[in-house]
Design a protein around this motif. Sequence first.
Motif, PDB file in Angstrom:
ATOM      1  N   GLY A   1     -19.446 -23.374  -8.328  1.00  0.00           N
ATOM      2  CA  GLY A   1     -19.376 -22.507  -7.160  1.00  0.00           C
ATOM      3  C   GLY A   1     -20.017 -23.128  -5.928  1.00  0.00           C
ATOM      4  O   GLY A   1     -19.960 -22.561  -4.830  1.00  0.00           O
TER       5      GLY A   1
ATOM      6  N   GLY B   1     -19.046 -25.610  -4.345  1.00  0.00           N
ATOM      7  CA  GLY B   1     -18.009 -26.049  -3.422  1.00  0.00           C
ATOM      8  C   GLY B   1     -17.581 -27.491  -3.676  1.00  0.00           C
ATOM      9  O   GLY B   1     -17.032 -28.141  -2.787  1.00  0.00           O
ATOM     10  N   LYS B   2     -17.790 -27.971  -4.913  1.00  0.00           N
ATOM     11  CA  LYS B   2     -17.461 -29.369  -5.233  1.00  0.00           C
ATOM     12  C   LYS B   2     -15.971 -29.676  -5.111  1.00  0.00           C
ATOM     13  O   LYS B   2     -15.586 -30.664  -4.497  1.00  0.00           O
ATOM     14  N   THR B   3     -15.148 -28.815  -5.737  1.00  0.00           N
ATOM     15  CA  THR B   3     -13.723 -29.092  -5.751  1.00  0.00           C
ATOM     16  C   THR B   3     -13.164 -29.051  -4.326  1.00  0.00           C
ATOM     17  O   THR B   3     -12.389 -29.926  -3.917  1.00  0.00           O
ATOM     18  N   THR B   4     -13.592 -28.051  -3.572  1.00  0.00           N
ATOM     19  CA  THR B   4     -13.170 -27.949  -2.176  1.00  0.00           C
ATOM     20  C   THR B   4     -13.615 -29.197  -1.410  1.00  0.00           C
ATOM     21  O   THR B   4     -12.853 -29.786  -0.652  1.00  0.00           O
TER      22      THR B   4
ATOM     23  N   GLN C   1      -6.961 -26.358  -9.830  1.00  0.00           N
ATOM     24  CA  GLN C   1      -7.541 -26.165  -8.496  1.00  0.00           C
ATOM     25  C   GLN C   1      -7.637 -27.500  -7.744  1.00  0.00           C
ATOM     26  O   GLN C   1      -7.310 -27.582  -6.561  1.00  0.00           O
TER      27      GLN C   1
ATOM     28  N   LYS D   1     -21.055 -24.403   2.867  1.00  0.00           N
ATOM     29  CA  LYS D   1     -21.128 -23.000   3.333  1.00  0.00           C
ATOM     30  C   LYS D   1     -22.097 -22.841   4.503  1.00  0.00           C
ATOM     31  O   LYS D   1     -22.785 -21.829   4.629  1.00  0.00           O
TER      32      LYS D   1
ATOM     33  N   ASP E   1     -21.217 -22.263   7.250  1.00  0.00           N
ATOM     34  CA  ASP E   1     -20.650 -21.225   8.115  1.00  0.00           C
ATOM     35  C   ASP E   1     -21.226 -19.860   7.760  1.00  0.00           C
ATOM     36  O   ASP E   1     -21.020 -18.894   8.481  1.00  0.00           O
TER      37      ASP E   1
ATOM     38  N   SER F   1     -20.164 -28.954   4.916  1.00  0.00           N
ATOM     39  CA  SER F   1     -18.929 -28.202   4.740  1.00  0.00           C
ATOM     40  C   SER F   1     -19.128 -26.864   5.438  1.00  0.00           C
ATOM     41  O   SER F   1     -20.134 -26.198   5.235  1.00  0.00           O
TER      42      SER F   1
ATOM     43  N   GLU G   1     -13.724 -22.647   4.393  1.00  0.00           N
ATOM     44  CA  GLU G   1     -12.883 -22.820   3.203  1.00  0.00           C
ATOM     45  C   GLU G   1     -11.720 -23.778   3.436  1.00  0.00           C
ATOM     46  O   GLU G   1     -11.149 -24.305   2.494  1.00  0.00           O
TER      47      GLU G   1
END
Length: 306
Positions: A110, A112-115, A146, A259, A261, A284, A287
């Motif tokens: 969660g 945000g690694k994949t993103t 994903q 995140k 933001d 980052s 999204e």
Amino acid sequence: MFATLSDRLTATFKNLRGKGRLSEADVAATVREIRTALLEADVALPVVKQFTEAVRERALGAEVSGALNPAQQVVKIVNDELVAVLGGQTRRIQYAKNPPTVIMLAGLQGAGKTTLAGKLALSLRSEGHTPLLVAADLQRPNAVTQLQVVGERAGVPVFAPEKGNQGSDPDATGLGDPVKVSRDGVAEAAARQHDVVIIDTAGRLGIDTVLMQQAADIRTAVQPDEVLFVIDAMIGQDAVNTAHAFLEGVDFTGVVLTKLDGDARGGAALSVATVTGRPIMFASTGEKLEDFEVFHPDRMASRILD
Ligand code: GDP
């Protein structure tokens, strides 16, 4: 992010406006206010101590006759110390002399690694690199899918294990061994002339010994040029403990804050560079794949003090 910290520091500086010179009492009061602002923003205690001590020393020793008035001098000192806490210089990816450069991502589920894998791949591609994404997060059944979705959006190919072709060491998802997938992914990149490989690894919601060992095994197997620890800036005080655990587990070379933001206080994430001695390299901020930037400590400090 950092709005409260920003407001509090700005208010502190306002109190100094119009002062001809700073008495010891002025400096003490200012340092107290800065300390409260940092603590309220969740900045880790050792970092707060180091920060306020440096500000106190420099503010007391500041030249009265310089071009800056006392209030401006304090702003400059706080700015300099913020830049230092955030890691000082901008740190870029260290590319391997012999491609492919291997970049491994590690962090909690969660975070945000994949993103981030997609963002980094897109950014590298726009700089003329030819990255390959490797799906070594075989813990969550849909993690591979994903990454494939993210890869497609970024226009970057994804190396993933084939379902039903697990070899002799199936794991929870039946997709095989993440260490083997990582190794094969790097070999694939070398064979197909990809100059950068980005390996997405598995994480759990909390620190997990088995997965940490798995990440360490991947690190040993592929000898990455960079290991990026991806951390959600919203997780507050846990950021420092999590960072310590990953530093010990995978000895990361850089940090990615995600995140940014969000509207959390963010100070704990700001402490990560200082408490681990590893630079924050990327941020980052949303999204979408484009919500990604190289982290510049000086620009972030200016943003906070704006
Ligand atoms: P992983 O488990 O570490 O691979 O995390 P994911 O990449 O799946 O991200 C978890 C969630 O956070 C997803 O819903 C992402 O869309 C979201 N996310 C990732 N990065 C950011 C960011 O910078 N800002 C915001 N607002 N959401 C993010």
